[in-house]
Design an enzyme around this catalytic site. Structure first.
Site, PDB file in Angstrom:
ATOM      1  N   ASN A 100      -8.697   1.680  10.166  1.00 57.35           N
ATOM      2  CA  ASN A 100      -7.932   1.343  11.360  1.00 57.35           C
ATOM      3  C   ASN A 100      -8.501   2.067  12.571  1.00 57.35           C
ATOM      4  O   ASN A 100      -9.026   1.462  13.503  1.00 57.35           O
ATOM      5  CB  ASN A 100      -6.462   1.682  11.148  1.00 57.35           C
ATOM      6  CG  ASN A 100      -5.565   1.268  12.311  1.00 57.35           C
ATOM      7  OD1 ASN A 100      -4.373   1.530  12.296  1.00 57.35           O
ATOM      8  ND2 ASN A 100      -6.086   0.626  13.343  1.00 57.35           N
ATOM      9  N   THR A 101      -8.434   3.417  12.554  1.00 53.44           N
ATOM     10  CA  THR A 101      -8.821   4.199  13.727  1.00 53.44           C
ATOM     11  C   THR A 101     -10.269   3.953  14.140  1.00 53.44           C
ATOM     12  O   THR A 101     -10.581   3.906  15.335  1.00 53.44           O
ATOM     13  CB  THR A 101      -8.605   5.695  13.446  1.00 53.44           C
ATOM     14  OG1 THR A 101      -7.272   5.902  12.987  1.00 53.44           O
ATOM     15  CG2 THR A 101      -8.846   6.522  14.688  1.00 53.44           C
ATOM     16  N   GLY A 142      -7.905   9.234  10.138  1.00 58.32           N
ATOM     17  CA  GLY A 142      -8.170   9.256  11.576  1.00 58.32           C
ATOM     18  C   GLY A 142      -9.227  10.246  12.020  1.00 58.32           C
ATOM     19  O   GLY A 142      -9.457  10.396  13.221  1.00 58.32           O
ATOM     20  N   LYS A 152       0.856  -1.180   0.000  1.00 58.02           N
ATOM     21  CA  LYS A 152       0.000   0.000   0.000  1.00 58.02           C
ATOM     22  C   LYS A 152       0.896   1.234   0.000  1.00 58.02           C
ATOM     23  O   LYS A 152       1.670   1.457   0.929  1.00 58.02           O
ATOM     24  CB  LYS A 152      -0.927   0.027   1.217  1.00 58.02           C
ATOM     25  CG  LYS A 152      -1.836   1.262   1.202  1.00 58.02           C
ATOM     26  CD  LYS A 152      -2.485   1.499   2.541  1.00 58.02           C
ATOM     27  CE  LYS A 152      -3.118   2.901   2.540  1.00 58.02           C
ATOM     28  NZ  LYS A 152      -3.578   3.296   3.881  1.00 58.02           N
ATOM     29  N   ALA A 157      -9.435   5.731   4.688  1.00 57.27           N
ATOM     30  CA  ALA A 157      -9.291   6.887   5.586  1.00 57.27           C
ATOM     31  C   ALA A 157     -10.591   7.665   5.752  1.00 57.27           C
ATOM     32  O   ALA A 157     -11.289   7.958   4.786  1.00 57.27           O
ATOM     33  CB  ALA A 157      -8.201   7.843   5.106  1.00 57.27           C
ATOM     34  N   GLY A 158     -10.901   7.976   7.001  1.00 51.25           N
ATOM     35  CA  GLY A 158     -12.014   8.853   7.325  1.00 51.25           C
ATOM     36  C   GLY A 158     -13.278   8.176   7.794  1.00 51.25           C
ATOM     37  O   GLY A 158     -14.200   8.841   8.275  1.00 51.25           O
TER      38      GLY A 158
END
Length: 326
Positions: free
Chosen positions: A276-277, A228, A167, A254-255
């Protein structure tokens, strides 16, 4: 013209596409996976793949777990469309539990220098996320230059014994963590030439997404919102345009903040979501991983089903004819 379908001889007209074959077998609109001469063909490519004499086609249906609707990246099929990261958890035990609950098969890992003074007996991430069970996706997180990103990928390939799938992200600044688009394009060109299968983090610009596909990236990963942030998809129409124009998998990266964000991404037609977050910073990460798994599955099914049209005014569910008070 003779072809072989699931091992049986079949005669089809010259110029027949996979899409034509599927329709002739009364499988149009059904959840199937297709392999042509040992190569898995993505759903969106059926109409462009013209059969040749003696081609061998395998068509399979779902047998539990959604295997009839695979996510295909760099020629490999995956049952899960949820990809997860491994950062921000309180410990490795929680990391393992959340990843297992998510059902993810592709797991991102950051590549970092070893701590020379570290206890040799301390467990490694790869001990709890074993490469023989998961596809490990090395990530160039934290790289702000082309050189750093390329070096990181090359080190990851050595670390994982010739691993090609990576990635790529080249960040522009530490405040927004938005991608440096020009650097990302340059790094992608280098890595593709170097034999890597590149999944690339980018902004939600359809032109840049198409350019990255043309360079040879195996998947394009536009952000939904800043890394995040948990803000969800800020520009769904750009994401939709990227999906409509793409011939490689598109995964939101993301987001995402909660399960409804993941479902929206899938309902737009995205091939998957990486997060992830949203899981790691939930009050109960393992439970959130379960919620995300279900949201991805529900969103995908809704996309395949095709939503009803939006209408300005009401449309009665029950017929109006035959009312007793007419």
């Amino acid at each position: 013209m003779r072809v072989f379908v699931n091992g049986e001889e079949r005669t089809v007209p010259p110029g027949t596409t996979l899409e034509d074959l599927i329709a002739a077998m009364d499988l149009a609109g059904k959840r199937v996976a297709v392999e042509l001469n040992l190569e898995i063909v993505p759903h969106g490519d059926y109409g462009s793949r013209v059969l040749e004499p003696d081609d061998r086609v395998e068509i399979v249906h779902a047998i539990g777990g959604g295997q009839g609707d695979p996510l295909v990246i760099a020629g490999k099929a995956y049952t899960s469309r949820l990809l997860v990261g491994t950062g921000k958890y309180k410990d490795l035990a929680e990391t393992r539990a959340a990843v297992e609950m998510s059902g993810a098969e592709i797991v991102t890992v950051a590549i970092r220098r070893t701590n020379i003074g570290q206890d040799p007996g301390q467990p490694s991430l790869l001990d709890v996320i074993p490469p023989d069970r998961y596809t490990i996706l090395p990530n160039t997180a934290g790289c702000y230059t082309v050189e750093d990103a390329v070096r990181t990928c090359r080190l990851a390939r050595e670390l994982l014994g010739g691993h090609r799938l990576v990635k790529l992200e080249v960040l522009g600044d530490p405040t927004t963590l938005f991608p440096d688009v020009t650097a990302t394009l340059e790094a992608a060109e280098i890595l593709v030439r170097d034999g890597f299968d590149v999944m690339v983090y980018t902004n939600d610009d359809p032109i840049i997404a198409k350019r990255l596909e043309e360079i040879g990236c195996v998947a394009v990963m536009p952000l939904a919102a800043p890394i995040g942030s948990g803000l969800g998809i800020r520009n769904p129409y750009n994401i939709l345009t990227i999906v409509e124009n793409a011939k490689v998998p598109v995964l939101v990266d993301a987001g995402v903040g909660t399960a409804s964000d993941a479902a929206v991404a899938m309902e737009l037609g995205c091939d998957g979501v990486l997060m992830n977050t949203a899981i790691a910073e939930a009050k109960n990460p393992v439970l959130m991983a379960s919620a995300m798994k279900k949201a991805i599955e529900a969103g995908r099914e809704a996309f395949l089903a095709g939503r009803m049209p939006r209408r300005r005014f009401a449309s009665a569910s029950s017929p109006l004819a035959g009312l007793f008070f007419d």
